[in-house]
Scaffold this motif. Sequence first.
Motif, PDB file in Angstrom:
ATOM      1  N   SER A 124      -1.815   2.600  -7.775  1.00 36.02           N
ATOM      2  CA  SER A 124      -2.985   3.301  -8.324  1.00 36.02           C
ATOM      3  C   SER A 124      -2.557   4.503  -9.148  1.00 36.02           C
ATOM      4  O   SER A 124      -3.148   4.784 -10.200  1.00 36.02           O
TER       5      SER A 124
ATOM      6  N   SER B 201       0.842  -1.196   0.000  1.00 32.54           N
ATOM      7  CA  SER B 201       0.000   0.000   0.000  1.00 32.54           C
ATOM      8  C   SER B 201       0.881   1.252   0.000  1.00 32.54           C
ATOM      9  O   SER B 201       1.881   1.300   0.704  1.00 32.54           O
TER      10      SER B 201
ATOM     11  N   HIS C 142      -3.132  -6.921  -4.885  1.00 33.30           N
ATOM     12  CA  HIS C 142      -2.319  -7.247  -3.717  1.00 33.30           C
ATOM     13  C   HIS C 142      -2.061  -8.744  -3.646  1.00 33.30           C
ATOM     14  O   HIS C 142      -1.251  -9.210  -2.855  1.00 33.30           O
TER      15      HIS C 142
HETATM   16  P1  ADP Z   1      -5.339   1.296  -2.769  1.00 37.63           P
HETATM   17  O1  ADP Z   1      -4.401   1.609  -3.878  1.00 37.63           O
HETATM   18  O2  ADP Z   1      -4.708   0.487  -1.685  1.00 37.63           O
HETATM   19  O3  ADP Z   1      -6.657   0.768  -3.254  1.00 37.63           O
HETATM   20  P2  ADP Z   1      -5.837   4.124  -2.567  1.00 37.63           P
HETATM   21  O4  ADP Z   1      -5.247   4.272  -3.904  1.00 37.63           O
HETATM   22  O5  ADP Z   1      -7.227   4.568  -2.378  1.00 37.63           O
HETATM   23  O6  ADP Z   1      -5.707   2.639  -2.030  1.00 37.63           O
HETATM   24  O7  ADP Z   1      -4.919   4.870  -1.551  1.00 37.63           O
HETATM   25  C1  ADP Z   1      -3.569   4.524  -1.380  1.00 37.63           C
HETATM   26  C2  ADP Z   1      -2.911   5.552  -0.510  1.00 37.63           C
HETATM   27  O8  ADP Z   1      -2.984   6.848  -1.126  1.00 37.63           O
HETATM   28  C3  ADP Z   1      -3.573   5.672   0.851  1.00 37.63           C
HETATM   29  O9  ADP Z   1      -2.563   5.793   1.815  1.00 37.63           O
HETATM   30  C4  ADP Z   1      -4.396   6.942   0.729  1.00 37.63           C
HETATM   31  O10 ADP Z   1      -4.524   7.560   1.978  1.00 37.63           O
HETATM   32  C5  ADP Z   1      -3.577   7.759  -0.245  1.00 37.63           C
HETATM   33  N1  ADP Z   1      -4.409   8.686  -1.006  1.00 37.63           N
HETATM   34  C6  ADP Z   1      -5.294   8.339  -1.960  1.00 37.63           C
HETATM   35  N2  ADP Z   1      -5.913   9.420  -2.453  1.00 37.63           N
HETATM   36  C7  ADP Z   1      -5.372  10.470  -1.780  1.00 37.63           C
HETATM   37  C8  ADP Z   1      -5.606  11.867  -1.800  1.00 37.63           C
HETATM   38  N3  ADP Z   1      -6.518  12.409  -2.638  1.00 37.63           N
HETATM   39  N4  ADP Z   1      -4.887  12.646  -0.997  1.00 37.63           N
HETATM   40  C9  ADP Z   1      -3.977  12.110  -0.175  1.00 37.63           C
HETATM   41  N5  ADP Z   1      -3.719  10.812  -0.096  1.00 37.63           N
HETATM   42  C10 ADP Z   1      -4.413  10.001  -0.879  1.00 37.63           C
END
Ligand code: ADP
Length: 228
Positions: A47, A42, A202
Amino acid sequence: MELLELKGISKEYRSGKGAVKALSDINLSVKRGEFVSIMGPSGSGKSTLLNVIGCLDRPSAGEYFLDGMKVDRVSDDKLSEIRNRYIGFVFQNFHLLQGLDALGNVELPLIYRGIGSAERKRRAKEALDAVGLSDRIHHRPSELSGGEQQRVAIARALVQEPLLVLADEPTGSLDSRTGRAIMELFQKLNTERGITVVMVTHDRDMARYGRRIVRLLDGRIKEEEFIG
Ligand code: ADP
Ligand code: ADP
């Protein structure tokens, strides 16, 4: 022929407290017809990388070529046109409209493209058939299992005849047996239709349905593994 070519891609997010470097110097090429899994802990940039590849977000530095076109600096309008023409998206939580049945959800992208009703229905039925849901076309999402909802979402991605399908944790909301069935469907679309698949997961078992695994750590590619 490379479908995707990322050269020295970096992405920085700026906020009140300073800057976060989400991607650093990513070099990645994906040929037409490949199936690539992206893994990493993570916060490692998965993403962000998928968003850059999907033209949902722009890199801060570096060059990105999609099917030979340089897309890192084109206008927003052009970017969304490229997205609609080339890319189908599949998400962890399906993103289906609850008020529409399966057929209605799959038809949506074609409505946005101005395609007439008869043609839309024909193509949507064909896409639902390809994911094995011919007998569920008038069910709404609440009347479908998780695996069936993900199949509807995959049909919605397919109906646009994309060159590339991007999937962000597509099995993350499914039990492992259903997840494997969804992976088998991606594999079939990849081998039988030649659709290029790039998937974030994951789950190591799911990642191994791809033919290459790219591992990210702290925004960098740490290693690549080819699956025999
Ligand atoms: P995953 O990829 O595990 O599905 P996310 O992509 O939603 O999860 O988030 C991954 C990380 O990026 C997390 O730590 C989240 O808090 C951070 N994050 C996602 N979007 C934002 C944002 N707009 N601002 C700050 N941090 C973000
Ligand atoms: P992953 O998908 O591997 O969990 P992300 O690509 O979501 O990782 O995030 C990579 C890094 O960028 C993380 O440190 C995350 O907090 C940060 N990040 C992601 N999106 C945003 C955003 N919109 N604004 C600020 N920081 C972000």
